[in-house]
Motif scaffolding. Sequence first.
Motif, mmCIF file in Angstrom:
data_model
loop_
_atom_site.group_PDB
_atom_site.id
_atom_site.type_symbol
_atom_site.label_atom_id
_atom_site.label_comp_id
_atom_site.label_asym_id
_atom_site.label_seq_id
_atom_site.Cartn_x
_atom_site.Cartn_y
_atom_site.Cartn_z
ATOM 1 N N GLU A 4 50.626 -103.184 -15.478
ATOM 2 C CA GLU A 4 49.343 -103.877 -15.262
ATOM 3 C C GLU A 4 48.245 -103.379 -16.197
ATOM 4 N N LYS A 5 48.531 -102.281 -16.910
ATOM 5 C CA LYS A 5 47.565 -101.775 -17.890
ATOM 6 C C LYS A 5 47.946 -102.150 -19.326
ATOM 7 N N ILE A 6 48.889 -103.071 -19.435
ATOM 8 C CA ILE A 6 49.325 -103.479 -20.774
ATOM 9 C C ILE A 6 48.969 -104.947 -21.028
ATOM 10 N N ARG A 7 48.524 -105.246 -22.229
ATOM 11 C CA ARG A 7 48.329 -106.652 -22.630
ATOM 12 C C ARG A 7 48.988 -106.853 -23.990
ATOM 13 N N ASN A 8 49.807 -107.879 -24.086
ATOM 14 C CA ASN A 8 50.454 -108.216 -25.361
ATOM 15 C C ASN A 8 49.909 -109.549 -25.836
ATOM 16 N N PHE A 9 49.281 -109.558 -27.002
ATOM 17 C CA PHE A 9 48.732 -110.837 -27.477
ATOM 18 C C PHE A 9 48.845 -110.995 -28.986
#
Length: 571
Positions: A4-9
Motif C-alpha cells: 500500500e506504500k508503493i505506486r507504479n506509474f
Amino acid sequence: FPSEKIRNFSIIAHIDHGKSTLADRLMELTGTIKKGHGQPQYLDKLQVERERGITVKAQTATMFYENKVKDEEASGFLLNLIDTPGHVDFSYEVSRSLSACQGALLVVDAAQGVQAQTVANFYLAFESNLTIVPVINKIDQPTADPDRVKAQLKSMFDLSPDDVLLVSAKTGLGLEYVLPAVIERIPPPPGISDSPLRMLLFDSFFNEYKGVICYVSVVDGMLSKGDKVSFAASGMRTTKEARIGDTIYRTKTTVEPLPGFKPVRHMVFSGVYPADGSGFEALSHALEKLTCNDASVSVAKETSTALGMGFRCGFLGLLHMDVFHQRLEQEYGTQVISTIPTVPYTFEYSDGSKLKVQNPASLPSNPKYRVIASWEPTVIATIILPSEYVGAVINLCADRRGQQLEYTFIDAQRVFLKYQLPLREIVVDFYDELKSVTSGYASFDYEDAEYQTSDLVKLDILLNGQAVDALATIVHKQKAYRVGKELVEKLKSYIERQMFEVMIQASIGSKIIARDTISAMRKNVLAKCYGGDITRKKKLLEKQKEGKKRMKRVGSVDIPHEAFQQILKVS
Ligand code: GDP
Ligand code: MG
C-alpha cells in the motif's frame, strides 16, 4: 515496503510534449537526482537518444517520497516511474511498461493539444485498466491554451476538467501537485503479498560489466535479498534466455505462469551485413548484445551472393531500424551495410503452395508455378490535423492507396481522420509528406491491421547483366515501370564512374523494363592538388579511404552504402 506504500506509474504522451523533462523534475523533487545535474532528460541515456532528442527505450527510476501533504504521520512512499518513448515505432515498449503499472500520467502540451500519439497512448493505458492522471504541461508558453486542451480531453477521452493538473516542467509551476495526485489517485499494486512469489519480466538490458539486467514487476508475493528464483520459460544461463514476458518464481515452488505479452509483429525487414573491413564475427557478437537491449528486433542468418554472410533483421518500423543501426555503430563500433528495407509479403502459387517473403531476393524471379495471389500488410492510421489541411491529406492518402474509415471534428479547428493504408506506402516517407502538406501541423500514428490482396511483382536490378540480389525489391504492379525507371536513374547517380563501363538494368522476370549506362572514367583524387602540400594530399587520401569503407564490391562494381538505402524511397 508494504504494497500500500508503493505506486507504479508511467509517463505517456505524444513525442516532445515533455515526458522526459517531467521525469527529471519529479526525480529532483524526490531527491533522486540533484537539481541542476547538468543533463536534461536524465533518463535518455543512449547516445542516439541524446543526439535525436527522443526516448527510444523505456527507462525506470525508483524514487522515495515523503508525502507531507497528508497527516502528521507522513510516511514514505516508494514510487516507480517509467519514462516511455512517444514515437509509434516504440509503442511496444510503452505497452510493456504499462503492464508493470497501475497508473499513468498522460502529458499533453498546453499549446499543441491532443495529438495522434496522445490518442494511441491513452488507449493503450485505458485498455490496460490503468488510472489516468491527465497533466497539461508547458503552461508557461505564450501560446498555451489549457482550457481548450481540457475541452479536448473531455470530448475525446471523457476526462473531467477538474481532474486535470496544470504544470510547467520547465519553470516548476504546479509540480508540487503531481506526486500527491499519483499517491491519492493511483491504486497500489494489487498483488497478494502472502501468495507464492510471481514476477513479470517486462524489460531487460545488457550491461558490459554486470551482464543481463532484468526489470521485473512483483505481481504476487514478496522478494527478499538472497532469495533463489527460477524462470518459467527458460533456464537463464545465457544472455539470450532473459525472455521478455517470462514469469519468475521462487525456486521449488509451483505457480501458474503469467500471461506475458503478445508477440511482436515486425513491420520492416532489412539485411545487415558487415561493411568491408568489419568482420562477420564482430557483427554477430554486436547483434547478440544489442538484441539483449532491444528484444523487439528479430535476427536470422542469411547469405547474399552480393554481400556475403549477414543477417536478416525484423524491426517495428523505419525509425526503429535507423536507431538500431546507429546503436550498432555507436555502442559496438561495427560498420554495417544495410539493405533495402522491405515489408513482409505472402505469395500463393498455382500448385497451392504459399511463400512468405521477408527478403525480396528469396522470391524467385522466374518461378516454376504461376503466382495466383499476393498479399501485403496494412495499417490503421490515425491522423490529427487542423481542418484547413484536410483536402491535402485526403489527396495524399488516396495517392497511397488508402481507404478512409473515419472523419470527425475534435473541436472547431481540429480534425481526426482514420485510414486503412498498405504498410508499404507509409513505411518510408509518408510522415515527411504528411508534415510537408500540413506545414508540420499534422500528427500521425498507426497500428497494424490485416493483410490485404495486392498485385505485386518482383523487380530485379542487374549490373552488367548480373542480377544483384541485395537490390531486388517488390512493388505494386501498376507502379513497376515508373519505379524501375527511377531506380535505374537513382543508381546511376549513386554509383561512381568505374574504370570500365557499367550497364544498369531493371527487369521483371526476364523482361527488361529500364536501362542506362555509366561510362568509364579513371578518377584521381590527387589531381585536385596542384603543388606539393603533403598534408592536404594525405587528408584527401584518407577521405577517399573513408568513403571506400562504405562501398560494397558487387561483381566488379563498387556500390556505395546509400544506394542500398535509396531504393525503397523511389519504389
Ligand atoms: P518527450 O519527447 O515527451 O520526452 O519530451 P522532452 O521532455 O524531451 O521535451 C521536449 C521539449 O520540450 C524539450 O525541448 C523541453 O525542454 C521542452 N519542454 C518540456 N517541458 C516544458 C515546459 O513545461 N515548458 C516549455 N516551454 N518547454 C518544455
Ligand atoms: Mg522523452
